[in-house]
Design an enzyme around this catalytic site. Structure first.
Site, PDB file in Angstrom:
ATOM      1  N   SER A 141      17.877 -20.653 -58.806  1.00 30.17           N
ATOM      2  CA  SER A 141      18.928 -20.325 -59.764  1.00 30.17           C
ATOM      3  C   SER A 141      18.360 -19.479 -60.887  1.00 30.17           C
ATOM      4  CB  SER A 141      19.500 -21.630 -60.341  1.00 30.17           C
ATOM      5  OG  SER A 141      20.234 -21.415 -61.522  1.00 30.17           O
ATOM      6  N   TYR A 154      19.359 -29.803 -63.730  1.00 24.80           N
ATOM      7  CA  TYR A 154      19.566 -28.759 -62.730  1.00 24.80           C
ATOM      8  C   TYR A 154      18.451 -27.714 -62.806  1.00 24.80           C
ATOM      9  CZ  TYR A 154      22.109 -24.990 -60.297  1.00 24.80           C
ATOM     10  OH  TYR A 154      22.490 -23.989 -59.436  1.00 24.80           O
TER      11      TYR A 154
END
Length: 251
Positions: A141, A154
Site C-alpha cells: 500500500s 494497516y
C-alpha cells in the site's frame, strides 16, 4: 506478446471476490489462466464466479484461520492441481487514531495483512520450490511509503510484508520462485469508499496528492499483476512496484 500469456497457468487469489482481487482475477482470465478465488464472503464469491465464468473456481475460507491454511493449500494442490501463481490480496481496513487502537484491533489487522500472507506464501512456496517454478505477488500500500493518519495497524502490516518479501526472495530465488509486491495507490474500490465517503476533506486531500488527479481502477492493478505473473517478468524478483498515479513521487 506470448510472453504475457498465462495460458495453462493456475492462479490462487485471496480476496478475489471483489475489489483489487477481482480486478486481478479478471486480468488473469483474459490472459488465459484458470483462477481460484478465495474469500470468506460466499455471496461475493458466487457473484464473482458468475461474472468471471468457467475459468474461475471459488473456495470459501477465512485467511485468518491460520491453523487451517496448510490444509487449504493441500486441498487446492490435490483437488484442483499445482498452483503456478499466488496473489495475496485479502484485505480489511481500520480507520482509527493510533492512541485509540487497541491490541485486539492491531492484531486483527495484522492477522489479515501479515500473518495470513506469510502462512499462505510459505505453504504454497514449499510446493513451488519443489517444482522449481512459481510466482507470488503480495499487495502492499501507499501507507508503506508515506505516513498517513488513522491507519497505524494497516500501515504496519503493509510495510512488514515488504521486509518479508526481501528475505524470502533471498532464500527462494535459487528455486526459481519469484516474489514481488505491488503497492496500489488510491484505487476505486469498496474499501476506499468505506474510508473516504463520509470524509470529504480527506477525499480532497488524497486527490490533491495524486499527480494524475484521479483514483485508479482495479484493472490498473490487474494488469500490473499480470505482468509480474507472466514470463515477460521472468527476471523481475523482489520488486516493490507502486501503481499510484505518481502519488509516491509527489509525496
Amino acid at each position: 506478446m506470448d510472453k504475457f500469456s498465462l495460458k495453462g497457468k493456475r492462479a490462487v487469489i485471496t480476496g478475489g471476490g471483489s475489489g483489487l482481487g477481482f480486478g486481478i482475477a479478471k486480468a488473469y482470465i483474459e490472459a488465459g489462466a484458470t483462477v481460484i478465488i478465495v474469500g470468506k464472503n460466499l455471496q461475493k464469491l458466487i457473484n464473482a464466479k458468475e461474472e468471471l465464468g468457467e475459468s474461475c473456481e471459488y473456495i470459501q475460507f477465512d485467511v485468518t484461520n491460520l491453523s487451517k491454511i496448510p490444509e487449504l493449500v493441500n486441498n487446492i494442490e490435490v483437488k484442483i492441481g499445482p498452483t503456478d501463481i499466488l496473489v495475496n490480496c485479502a484485505g480489511t481496513h481500520l480507520k482509527k487514531n493510533a492512541l485509540d487502537t487497541t491490541d485486539a484491533d492491531f492484531l486483527e489487522i495484522l492477522n489479515v495483512h501479515l500473518l495470513s500472507v506469510f502462512a499462505l506464501t510459505r505453504e504454497f512456496a514449499k510446493r513451488m520450490a519443489e517444482r522449481k517454478k512459481g510466482c507470488v505477488i503480495l499487495i502492499s500500500s501507499m501507507s508503506a511509503v508515506m505516513g498517513m493518519k488513522q491507519v497505524v495497524a494497516y500501515s504496519t502490516g503493509k510495510t512488514a510484508i515488504v521486509g518479508m518479501m526481501r528475505s524470502m526472495v533471498a532464500e527462494l530465488a535459487i528455486d526459481n520462485v519469484r516474489i514481488n509486491t505491488i503497492a496500489p495507490g488510491w484505487i476505486d474500490t469498496p474499501m476506499l469508499h468505506k474510508a473516504i465517503d463520509q470524509d470529504e476533506p480527506r477525499k480532497q486531500k488524497i486527490l490533491n496528492r495524486i499527480p494524475n488527479n484521479t483514483f485508479g481502477t482495479p484493472e490498473d492493478i490487474g494488469y500490473a499483476a499480470l505482468y509480474l505473473a507472466s514470463d515477460a517478468s521472468k527476471y523481475v524478483n523482489g520488486v516493490f512496484l507502486p501503481v499510484d498515479g505518481g502519488a509516491a513521487e509527489a509525496f
